[in-house]
Design an enzyme around this catalytic site. Structure first.
Site, short mmCIF file in Angstrom:
data_model
loop_
_atom_site.label_atom_id
_atom_site.label_comp_id
_atom_site.label_asym_id
_atom_site.label_seq_id
_atom_site.Cartn_x
_atom_site.Cartn_y
_atom_site.Cartn_z
N GLY A 33 60.29 55.77 23.67
CA GLY A 33 60.61 55.06 22.13
C GLY A 33 60.78 53.73 22.53
O GLY A 33 60.93 53.39 23.77
N GLY A 34 61.76 53.34 21.95
CA GLY A 34 62.22 52.46 21.89
C GLY A 34 63.35 51.39 22.99
O GLY A 34 63.64 50.54 23.40
N ASP A 146 73.75 62.88 16.18
CA ASP A 146 72.05 63.15 15.78
C ASP A 146 71.31 64.05 15.63
O ASP A 146 70.21 64.55 16.52
CB ASP A 146 71.90 62.28 16.75
CG ASP A 146 70.27 61.64 15.78
OD1 ASP A 146 70.19 61.39 14.57
OD2 ASP A 146 69.78 61.34 16.72
#
Length: 671
Positions: A33-34, A146
């Protein structure tokens, strides 16, 4: 990096991946991912682990390193049967990492997408287990921040809550970038939208939405533009129709607008456990019931485990790093369906016609006869927009015909790595795109590495596929040439598409040395000012991700709302040109901001457009976005920070940057 795996599926390691991290031997990848990469690792006794490693550029950022160190500290505090335990970590390593137990199983959103909502027995277990997990997190003084379907794994023994990548301590001593809202639209609490505060009650709100989604398969606050979803969260009622009556009360209380009206995670867990105990007793043997909460979850849990194949563990032999890349060997090529291309690269093959495809042979013979013409489709073809060669001396079908097969150890390493990585990509592309890499060739005097390939797909799929193929080749060429074989003089990569009965077509080419981020996008005006000067920046997926986070700035919201209305109006007025079959709205056309790079993003989620239709829409949207920024700057002056715009097309799990530029003057904006 939020997912611990995908049903046990391990992707092959890429060139440059480590062979060991801490005490763990690395056997492949679980995801990326980023923020970084999750590697598949094994201990000396064969236990499987997920090793999360941050990207090197983030490791150089003191603020990011401090957040990662905090993440390790927080994760080490939290234990519980429905969490993923932290095993080891080194936040002070040159490239920080942490390792957790590997947990097989799909995420909740993957399960709902493939199989629909959970049945009642599994739903009660899900609600109780996830509430218990949050209670354990909050008891340790931590706030998750999250909670969403992508961060809950459905393992064979029950659900597991994971990913403390953006968790924060409840004592407010966490490290975070000022002004950035953490979380995902639709799973953010009303108070976080209003005041930017996130506490245990915010996790409970997200838990209520999570249980509603697991029960119904619907997003409780719907989809659409981030600001529209934010409005529904703050002012609208959640969609809980279909949630069983036994759970509806606690779910509705969890979704209360005011934090004080919600139960704590421990209270929600106790309420769910009452219903779960009744269900578990019914499925247990007469006169007996499960003894513990964990046993109760296991007793009623009935979610298909999915595939969890054995990891392919190669021998742990020590060998030079150069041999590691070269040692991707013929087997990797065969697995990727590349037997013909790999055979062409065997030592001793000096570029004879035995490995040349029929299309390439045709190009070679025609060029020797002097009849070949330089390709006029280098920048733009019927399949997708392409990247222009940086030097202006463009590769053609003729130069492809003059290229030869690999010679020497370095070129063979490059060829094998390219074929291996593109073979992995061929397996990952959607079912609608049939991509096969064929051969790698080298043009020494032009300093070019060529990849020939075949691709069968619809127009939209071809745009995405060729973008990913190009990015993949750029990354591999940079890694192998610049890091492992700096003595090689190659600096450009060229992609050549082959189709039966047609001459080869050069579809992409770029300088992989100067294109350090391997960014690929349409170049028919994209990334250039109207006077043709190249931009000194380019949009990327991290910026687009930032733009998808709802803004809390009044000016940003006002500009985005005005521009979105204008885009909707103009897009619908162009329906015949665009071929749209319905009225478009905020669900398809969206606007957001990346404050870190001063970019306003415009993107479309309308997938049915063809390449030409998407380009027509992007050209219109670029002009509107540019003028909106200029207008706001004329009104607000230098305090308005945004002077860049980008237009993207999103479809399924991919995106394509279509247009971008600097908003300098109204006259300079695209027409």
């Amino acid at each position: 990096m939020s997912e611990n795996g995908s049903g046990g599926r391990v992707q092959p390691a890429r060139p440059g991946d480590p062979t060991r991290i801490g005490p763990y031997r690395i056997v492949g990848r679980l995801g990326a991912g980023g923020m970084g990469t999750v590697h598949a690792g094994v201990t000396s006794d064969g236990m499987r682990v997920a090793v999360k490693v941050v990207h090197p550029e983030h490791a150089q950022d003191p603020e990011f390193r401090a957040r990662f160190r905090r993440e390790v500290e927080l994760s080490s505090r939290v234990t519980g049967p429905h969490l993923v335990p932290l095993l080891a970590a080194d936040p002070d390593a040159p490239t920080p990492w942490l390792a957790t137990a590997y947990v097989p199983g799909p995420t909740l959103n993957q399960h709902v997408s493939a199989r629909g909502p959970l049945d009642e027995g599994s739903l009660y277990a899900f609600a109780a287990a996830t509430a218990q997990a949050l209670a354990a997190i909050h008891a340790a003084g931590v706030v998750h921040r999250d909670v969403k379907p992508q961060n809950v794994l459905l393992t064979p023994s029950g659900p597991r809550v994971l990913d403390f990548g953006i968790a924060h301590a409840a004592d407010t001593t966490s490290v975070t970038r000022t002004g950035v809202m953490t979380g995902t639209p639709g799973w953010i609490s009303p108070e976080q939208y209003r005041q930017g505060t996130a506490g245990p009650a915010g996790d409970v709100f997200a838990w209520g939405a999570l249980v509603a989604y697991a029960a119904t398969g619907r997003l409780p606050f719907g989809a659409g533009a981030p600001d529209v979803v934010a409005f529904r969260v703050m002012s609208g009622e959640a969609d809980v129709d279909g949630v069983p009556a036994a759970l509806r009360g606690v779910v509705e209380k969890a979704l209360s607008k005011e934090p004080a009206d919600r139960p704590s995670a421990a209270e929600a867990a106790r309420e769910c456990a009452v219903r779960l105990a009744s269900e578990a007793t019914q499925v247990g043997s007469a006169g007996s019931g499960p003894a513990t909460a964990v046993d109760m979850v296991a007793a009623v849990w009935d979610v298909p485990a999915g595939d969890d194949p054995s990891w392919h563990l190669t021998a742990d032999r020590k060998r030079p790093r150069k041999r590691l890349v070269g040692g991707l060997v013929l087997a990797a090529g065969v697995i990727g369906g590349l037997a013909g291309g790999v055979a062409a690269l065997l030592p001793g093959n000096t570029g004879a016609d035995t490995h040349t495809s029929s299309a390439a042979a045709s190009a070679s013979s025609s060029s020797s006869a002097g009849s070949a013409q330089p390709s006029t489709k280098t920048v733009k073809s019927g399949a997708a927009a392409k990247q222009r060669a940086a030097s202006g001396d463009e590769a053609t079908a003729q130069s492809w015909g003059q290229a030869r097969a690999a010679q020497g150890a370095g070129e063979h390493d490059v060829a094998r790595a390219v074929l291996h990585d593109e073979g992995v990509l061929a397996q990952e592309l959607s079912d609608g795109a049939e991509f096969s890499p064929e051969a790698v060739r080298f043009h020494e005097s032009r300093r070019e590495v060529y990849l020939s390939y075949t691709l069968s797909s619809d127009e939209q799929g071809a745009i995405y596929a060729e973008t990913e193929i190009a990015r993949n080749m750029c990354l591999t060429a940079r890694d192998v040439v610049l890091r492992l074989h700096p003595d090689l003089r190659y600096r450009r990569y060229v992609m050549v598409k082959e189709e039966p009965g047609q001459d080869p077509e050069v579809t992409w080419q770029d300088d992989f040395v100067t294109n350090a981020k391997c960014q690929v996008a349409a170049d028919d005006g994209t990334g250039q000012d109207t006077d043709g000067n190249a931009q000194d920046w380019a949009p990327d997926e991290d910026g687009l991700g930032q733009a998808m986070i709802p803004s809390t700035d009044g000016d940003e919201i006002r500009v985005a709302d005005h521009l979105a209305r204008r885009l909707i109006q103009r897009s619908n007025s162009m329906s015949q040109v665009l071929g749209t079959d319905r009225v478009l709205g905020n669900a398809e056309l969206k606007v957001g901001f990346d404050p870190g790079n001063s970019v306003m993003y415009v993107w479309s989620d309308y997938a049915p457009w063809t390449e030409g239709e998407a380009e027509s829409w992007a050209a219109m949207a670029a002009g509107e976005a540019c003028r909106a920024l200029v207008t706001q700057r004329e009104s607000a002056g230098d305090v308005w920070p945004y002077a860049r715009y980008a237009v993207a097309q999103i479809g399924g799990n991919h995106y394509l940057m279509m247009r971008w530029g600097n908003a300098t003057t109204r006259a300079a904006c695209p027409a």
